[in-house]
Design a protein around this motif. Structure first.
Motif, PDB file in Angstrom:
ATOM      1  N   ALA A  39      25.408   2.373   3.305  1.00 31.14           N
ATOM      2  CA  ALA A  39      26.512   1.506   2.890  1.00 31.14           C
ATOM      3  C   ALA A  39      27.690   2.259   2.277  1.00 31.14           C
ATOM      4  CB  ALA A  39      25.996   0.469   1.892  1.00 31.14           C
ATOM      5  N   MET A  40      27.561   3.567   2.134  1.00 31.12           N
ATOM      6  CA  MET A  40      28.635   4.347   1.501  1.00 31.12           C
ATOM      7  C   MET A  40      29.898   4.331   2.360  1.00 31.12           C
ATOM      8  SD  MET A  40      26.444   7.569  -0.062  1.00 31.12           S
ATOM      9  CE  MET A  40      27.839   8.286  -0.946  1.00 31.12           C
ATOM     10  N   LYS A  41      31.059   4.284   1.707  1.00 34.54           N
ATOM     11  CA  LYS A  41      32.326   4.119   2.420  1.00 34.54           C
ATOM     12  C   LYS A  41      33.188   5.376   2.465  1.00 34.54           C
ATOM     13  CE  LYS A  41      32.427  -0.837   1.514  1.00 34.54           C
ATOM     14  NZ  LYS A  41      33.146  -1.978   0.896  1.00 34.54           N
ATOM     15  N   ASP A  42      32.774   6.410   1.776  1.00 26.52           N
ATOM     16  CA  ASP A  42      33.499   7.682   1.807  1.00 26.52           C
ATOM     17  C   ASP A  42      32.700   8.670   2.657  1.00 26.52           C
ATOM     18  OD1 ASP A  42      33.743  10.609   0.470  1.00 26.52           O
ATOM     19  OD2 ASP A  42      35.672   9.560   0.338  1.00 26.52           O
ATOM     20  N   TYR A  43      33.303   9.169   3.730  1.00 24.20           N
ATOM     21  CA  TYR A  43      32.573  10.011   4.672  1.00 24.20           C
ATOM     22  C   TYR A  43      32.047  11.288   4.027  1.00 24.20           C
ATOM     23  CZ  TYR A  43      31.526  13.047   8.627  1.00 24.20           C
ATOM     24  OH  TYR A  43      30.896  13.904   9.497  1.00 24.20           O
ATOM     25  N   THR A  44      32.893  11.986   3.281  1.00 24.54           N
ATOM     26  CA  THR A  44      32.482  13.254   2.679  1.00 24.54           C
ATOM     27  C   THR A  44      31.327  13.055   1.707  1.00 24.54           C
ATOM     28  OG1 THR A  44      34.720  14.138   2.900  1.00 24.54           O
ATOM     29  CG2 THR A  44      33.276  15.254   1.336  1.00 24.54           C
ATOM     30  N   ALA A  45      31.431  12.024   0.877  1.00 22.16           N
ATOM     31  CA  ALA A  45      30.359  11.734  -0.077  1.00 22.16           C
ATOM     32  C   ALA A  45      29.091  11.316   0.651  1.00 22.16           C
ATOM     33  CB  ALA A  45      30.807  10.636  -1.034  1.00 22.16           C
ATOM     34  N   CYS A  46      29.251  10.578   1.738  1.00 18.73           N
ATOM     35  CA  CYS A  46      28.097  10.131   2.519  1.00 18.73           C
ATOM     36  C   CYS A  46      27.360  11.314   3.139  1.00 18.73           C
ATOM     37  CB  CYS A  46      28.553   9.162   3.595  1.00 18.73           C
ATOM     38  SG  CYS A  46      27.195   8.463   4.567  1.00 18.73           S
ATOM     39  N   THR A  87      34.613  13.011  15.209  1.00 17.08           N
ATOM     40  CA  THR A  87      34.940  14.422  15.455  1.00 17.08           C
ATOM     41  C   THR A  87      34.207  15.316  14.470  1.00 17.08           C
ATOM     42  OG1 THR A  87      37.113  13.828  16.315  1.00 17.08           O
ATOM     43  CG2 THR A  87      36.804  16.106  15.615  1.00 17.08           C
ATOM     44  N   ALA A  88      34.272  14.962  13.202  1.00 17.37           N
ATOM     45  CA  ALA A  88      33.561  15.742  12.179  1.00 17.37           C
ATOM     46  C   ALA A  88      32.053  15.570  12.312  1.00 17.37           C
ATOM     47  CB  ALA A  88      34.025  15.319  10.790  1.00 17.37           C
ATOM     48  N   LEU A  89      31.629  14.379  12.678  1.00 21.75           N
ATOM     49  CA  LEU A  89      30.203  14.084  12.766  1.00 21.75           C
ATOM     50  C   LEU A  89      29.493  14.936  13.810  1.00 21.75           C
ATOM     51  CD1 LEU A  89      27.792  12.270  11.972  1.00 21.75           C
ATOM     52  CD2 LEU A  89      28.566  10.658  13.725  1.00 21.75           C
ATOM     53  N   LEU A  90      30.150  15.225  14.920  1.00 27.83           N
ATOM     54  CA  LEU A  90      29.491  15.955  15.998  1.00 27.83           C
ATOM     55  C   LEU A  90      28.979  17.314  15.534  1.00 27.83           C
ATOM     56  CD1 LEU A  90      28.673  15.935  18.964  1.00 27.83           C
ATOM     57  CD2 LEU A  90      30.906  16.928  19.512  1.00 27.83           C
ATOM     58  N   GLY A  91      29.755  17.990  14.707  1.00 27.71           N
ATOM     59  CA  GLY A  91      29.307  19.278  14.180  1.00 27.71           C
ATOM     60  C   GLY A  91      28.062  19.136  13.319  1.00 27.71           C
ATOM     61  N   LYS A  92      28.008  18.082  12.515  1.00 24.35           N
ATOM     62  CA  LYS A  92      26.828  17.839  11.686  1.00 24.35           C
ATOM     63  C   LYS A  92      25.622  17.472  12.548  1.00 24.35           C
ATOM     64  CE  LYS A  92      26.351  17.976   7.994  1.00 24.35           C
ATOM     65  NZ  LYS A  92      25.963  19.088   7.081  1.00 24.35           N
ATOM     66  N   ILE A  93      25.855  16.715  13.607  1.00 23.72           N
ATOM     67  CA  ILE A  93      24.761  16.355  14.511  1.00 23.72           C
ATOM     68  C   ILE A  93      24.128  17.607  15.110  1.00 23.72           C
ATOM     69  CG2 ILE A  93      24.352  15.409  16.832  1.00 23.72           C
ATOM     70  CD1 ILE A  93      26.094  13.017  16.012  1.00 23.72           C
ATOM     71  N   LYS A  94      24.953  18.545  15.521  1.00 22.60           N
ATOM     72  CA  LYS A  94      24.425  19.793  16.081  1.00 22.60           C
ATOM     73  C   LYS A  94      23.619  20.557  15.039  1.00 22.60           C
ATOM     74  CE  LYS A  94      28.135  20.308  19.505  1.00 22.60           C
ATOM     75  NZ  LYS A  94      29.338  21.080  19.901  1.00 22.60           N
ATOM     76  N   TYR A  97      12.238  15.379  10.485  1.00 26.81           N
ATOM     77  CA  TYR A  97      13.052  14.175  10.369  1.00 26.81           C
ATOM     78  C   TYR A  97      14.543  14.475  10.243  1.00 26.81           C
ATOM     79  CZ  TYR A  97       8.560  12.017  10.316  1.00 26.81           C
ATOM     80  OH  TYR A  97       7.299  11.627  10.694  1.00 26.81           O
ATOM     81  N   THR A  98      14.888  15.696   9.878  1.00 30.30           N
ATOM     82  CA  THR A  98      16.295  16.094   9.947  1.00 30.30           C
ATOM     83  C   THR A  98      16.709  16.192  11.408  1.00 30.30           C
ATOM     84  OG1 THR A  98      16.139  17.298   7.854  1.00 30.30           O
ATOM     85  CG2 THR A  98      17.979  17.864   9.302  1.00 30.30           C
ATOM     86  N   CYS A  99      15.863  16.820  12.208  1.00 28.65           N
ATOM     87  CA  CYS A  99      16.123  16.943  13.643  1.00 28.65           C
ATOM     88  C   CYS A  99      16.159  15.566  14.297  1.00 28.65           C
ATOM     89  CB  CYS A  99      15.045  17.810  14.278  1.00 28.65           C
ATOM     90  SG  CYS A  99      15.211  18.001  16.075  1.00 28.65           S
ATOM     91  N   ARG A 100      15.187  14.736  14.003  1.00 25.55           N
ATOM     92  CA  ARG A 100      15.134  13.388  14.590  1.00 25.55           C
ATOM     93  C   ARG A 100      16.382  12.589  14.230  1.00 25.55           C
ATOM     94  NH1 ARG A 100      10.972   9.522  16.329  1.00 25.55           N
ATOM     95  NH2 ARG A 100      11.638   7.404  15.822  1.00 25.55           N
ATOM     96  N   PHE A 101      16.819  12.688  12.969  1.00 24.72           N
ATOM     97  CA  PHE A 101      18.012  11.971  12.531  1.00 24.72           C
ATOM     98  C   PHE A 101      19.241  12.425  13.304  1.00 24.72           C
ATOM     99  CE2 PHE A 101      21.753  11.784   9.691  1.00 24.72           C
ATOM    100  CZ  PHE A 101      21.844  10.409   9.543  1.00 24.72           C
ATOM    101  N   GLY A 102      19.386  13.732  13.484  1.00 21.59           N
ATOM    102  CA  GLY A 102      20.531  14.247  14.231  1.00 21.59           C
ATOM    103  C   GLY A 102      20.566  13.720  15.654  1.00 21.59           C
ATOM    104  N   LEU A 103      19.418  13.720  16.314  1.00 20.08           N
ATOM    105  CA  LEU A 103      19.346  13.232  17.691  1.00 20.08           C
ATOM    106  C   LEU A 103      19.617  11.733  17.770  1.00 20.08           C
ATOM    107  CD1 LEU A 103      16.213  15.214  18.918  1.00 20.08           C
ATOM    108  CD2 LEU A 103      18.613  15.690  19.454  1.00 20.08           C
ATOM    109  N   GLU A 104      19.156  11.005  16.779  1.00 18.34           N
ATOM    110  CA  GLU A 104      19.393   9.560  16.784  1.00 18.34           C
ATOM    111  C   GLU A 104      20.879   9.242  16.599  1.00 18.34           C
ATOM    112  OE1 GLU A 104      17.596   5.437  14.912  1.00 18.34           O
ATOM    113  OE2 GLU A 104      16.799   7.365  14.253  1.00 18.34           O
ATOM    114  N   GLN A 105      21.566  10.038  15.770  1.00 12.49           N
ATOM    115  CA  GLN A 105      23.008   9.815  15.595  1.00 12.49           C
ATOM    116  C   GLN A 105      23.768  10.172  16.881  1.00 12.49           C
ATOM    117  OE1 GLN A 105      23.807   8.080  12.788  1.00 12.49           O
ATOM    118  NE2 GLN A 105      21.577   8.281  12.708  1.00 12.49           N
ATOM    119  N   LEU A 106      23.310  11.202  17.574  1.00 10.53           N
ATOM    120  CA  LEU A 106      23.917  11.547  18.864  1.00 10.53           C
ATOM    121  C   LEU A 106      23.742  10.392  19.847  1.00 10.53           C
ATOM    122  CD1 LEU A 106      25.261  13.922  20.504  1.00 10.53           C
ATOM    123  CD2 LEU A 106      22.947  14.452  21.307  1.00 10.53           C
TER     124      LEU A 106
END
Length: 224
Positions: free
Chosen positions: A76-83, A113-120, A129-138
């Motif tokens: 529910a966080m609304k600030d991307y950097t903080a999230c 655009t910023a998210l894609l780097g974090k997904i990788k 579960y870090t890996c699983r989370f990244g793939l799920e966001q992709l």
């Protein structure tokens, strides 16, 4: 009451038994027994409060429901950097598929655009579960309008024997077949996956209502 006391006040013992049966990796004693709608309601009440901010800093938690609440508060966080900072702080403590899959920050949609780097970065993690989370966001954000064929290389580059990672890769590919058939089916035709993940992706795709009957029949011929 503090947050933990609020969770205990919502306890349903029979539901705790049921929930523990779905997530065998966690001992039964670590389930309070709070239904997800009740945790969501509590998350909505707490979102943005000082109490919530303190709770998010108080890692690790003991109980499964605390982790579920934590993930919903982050979502529910609304600030991307903080999230992103909160996600990175929390992921090392995520120890089951249910908490992992409930973590779905809405703010990601506006920062692709910023998210894609974090997904990788997440997808390359050795943590299950870090890996699983990244793939799920992709899968969530990059299989439609923002899709590029090279994004399929991200799950294929993951080397893991973990069931929950391999199942996520299969789920990703089944979804990709539904949304980007031409680009995705080539990876199955070329047999670029291990046999288990290859066949599981085909199984999940053939169970999907988004795949045509003709496509399902063709996928059946690709089974190994």
């Amino acid at each position: 009451m503090n947050i933990k006391e609020e969770l205990w006040a919502l306890q349903d013992v029979s539901y705790a038994d049921f929930q523990a049966s779905l997530i065998p990796d966690i001992p039964r004693k670590l389930f309070i027994g709070v239904r997800v709608p009740a945790i969501r309601k509590l998350a909505r009440k707490l979102a943005g409060s000082t109490e919530a901010a303190e709770f998010l800093e108080d890692l690790p938690h003991k109980y499964y429901e605390e982790n579920m609440l934590h993930g919903l508060l982050i979502s529910a966080m609304k600030d991307y950097t903080a999230c992103i900072a909160a996600v990175d702080a929390f992921l090392p403590y995520v120890d089951n598929w249910a908490v992992c899959d409930s973590l779905s920050p809405k703010i990601f949609k506006r920062n692709k655009t910023a998210l894609l780097g974090k997904i990788k970065e997440w997808s390359a993690s050795a943590r299950t579960y870090t890996c699983r989370f990244g793939l799920e966001q992709l899968m969530t954000y990059f299989l439609e309008a923002d899709f590029k064929p090279e994004y399929l290389e991200i799950p294929l580059s993951v080397s893991s024997e973990d069931y929950y990672v391999r199942m996520m890769i299969a789920w990703f590919l089944a979804t990709a077949l539904a949304k980007q058939w031409d680009a995705t089916v080539k990876y199955l035709e070329d047999q670029l996956l291990d046999v288990w993940t290859h066949n599981k992706a085909i199984q999940k795709a053939r169970e999907s209502k988004r795949i045509t009957q003709e496509q399902k029949e063709y996928l059946k011929t690709l089974k190994r």
